[in-house]
Scaffold this motif. Sequence first.
Motif, mmCIF file in Angstrom:
data_model
loop_
_atom_site.group_PDB
_atom_site.id
_atom_site.type_symbol
_atom_site.label_atom_id
_atom_site.label_comp_id
_atom_site.label_asym_id
_atom_site.label_seq_id
_atom_site.Cartn_x
_atom_site.Cartn_y
_atom_site.Cartn_z
ATOM 1 N N TYR A 67 0.792 -1.232 0.000
ATOM 2 C CA TYR A 67 0.000 0.000 0.000
ATOM 3 C C TYR A 67 0.825 1.284 0.000
ATOM 4 O O TYR A 67 0.277 2.368 -0.062
ATOM 5 N N VAL A 68 2.153 1.128 0.097
ATOM 6 C CA VAL A 68 3.053 2.284 0.100
ATOM 7 C C VAL A 68 4.192 2.009 -0.879
ATOM 8 O O VAL A 68 4.796 0.934 -0.845
ATOM 9 N N ALA A 69 4.479 2.988 -1.758
ATOM 10 C CA ALA A 69 5.499 2.799 -2.795
ATOM 11 C C ALA A 69 6.890 2.606 -2.228
ATOM 12 O O ALA A 69 7.634 1.726 -2.652
ATOM 13 N N GLU A 70 7.263 3.442 -1.249
ATOM 14 C CA GLU A 70 8.627 3.399 -0.716
ATOM 15 C C GLU A 70 8.570 3.537 0.798
ATOM 16 O O GLU A 70 8.064 4.526 1.316
ATOM 17 N N ILE A 71 9.084 2.536 1.495
ATOM 18 C CA ILE A 71 9.029 2.529 2.957
ATOM 19 C C ILE A 71 10.436 2.682 3.515
ATOM 20 O O ILE A 71 11.287 1.801 3.324
ATOM 21 N N PRO A 72 10.704 3.795 4.203
ATOM 22 C CA PRO A 72 12.027 3.949 4.824
ATOM 23 C C PRO A 72 12.245 2.867 5.887
ATOM 24 O O PRO A 72 11.296 2.501 6.593
ATOM 25 N N TYR A 76 9.960 0.544 10.141
ATOM 26 C CA TYR A 76 9.807 -0.743 10.829
ATOM 27 C C TYR A 76 10.253 -0.645 12.289
ATOM 28 O O TYR A 76 9.635 -1.231 13.175
ATOM 29 N N ASP A 77 11.316 0.116 12.546
ATOM 30 C CA ASP A 77 11.777 0.322 13.926
ATOM 31 C C ASP A 77 10.755 1.132 14.717
ATOM 32 O O ASP A 77 10.465 0.815 15.876
ATOM 33 N N LEU A 78 10.227 2.181 14.098
ATOM 34 C CA LEU A 78 9.225 3.008 14.780
ATOM 35 C C LEU A 78 8.011 2.168 15.169
ATOM 36 O O LEU A 78 7.510 2.266 16.294
ATOM 37 N N ILE A 79 7.561 1.334 14.262
ATOM 38 C CA ILE A 79 6.395 0.481 14.531
ATOM 39 C C ILE A 79 6.717 -0.519 15.633
ATOM 40 O O ILE A 79 5.937 -0.703 16.568
ATOM 41 N N SER A 180 12.951 9.653 2.717
ATOM 42 C CA SER A 180 14.347 9.734 3.153
ATOM 43 C C SER A 180 14.522 9.347 4.617
ATOM 44 O O SER A 180 15.641 9.218 5.101
ATOM 45 N N GLY A 181 13.391 9.183 5.334
ATOM 46 C CA GLY A 181 13.470 8.834 6.750
ATOM 47 C C GLY A 181 13.287 10.013 7.681
ATOM 48 O O GLY A 181 13.242 9.847 8.896
#
Length: 188
Positions: A67-72, A76-79, A180-181
Amino acid sequence: MLRDEINKAFEILKSGGVILYPTDTIWGLGCDATNPDAVEKLLNIKNRPAEKSLIVLLDVDSKLQSYVAEIPDVAYDLIEYAEHPLTIIFSGAKNLAHNVINADGSVGIRIVKHDFCTPLIQRFRKPIVSTSANLSGNASPKFFDDIDPEIIDAVDYVVDFEQENRSIKKPSTIMKLSASGQFEFIRK
């Protein structure tokens, strides 16, 4: 029984309906986040302008890439390390109803950890919309008993789970995350 409620809500979502359901935060209105007609129905119930963005719930972070084109990587760490429910606004939304995606192409997604929502999303195999169960402009309900009867009457199904829960819950933290994060807090 919880399984029966999940099955009933699943059938409503599958048929393009709108549910009123408990979440990891506050009571929400939900529908199939990939069905523009269902989203339109939800917006009409809330009396909400289409340009206000909606939050989408997923059960696991491995589904983000659908559902997202580009995932920094930092997402994953934030989640993983978030101590409270965290909604992340990602740019480059895809495979969602056009009326779920913000005008700038972004979408807010929360990986939900909840006894009802998680198994429902697993069963449905698609993301669901989650927006507070209030008429647009009114305060978000703290408890099920605070929900406007107009909302209750308008939805296709009211989930019979956690209606007596009186623990104080609040909306999720919202963070905007660039490809870019870089990130900024929208709501803490």
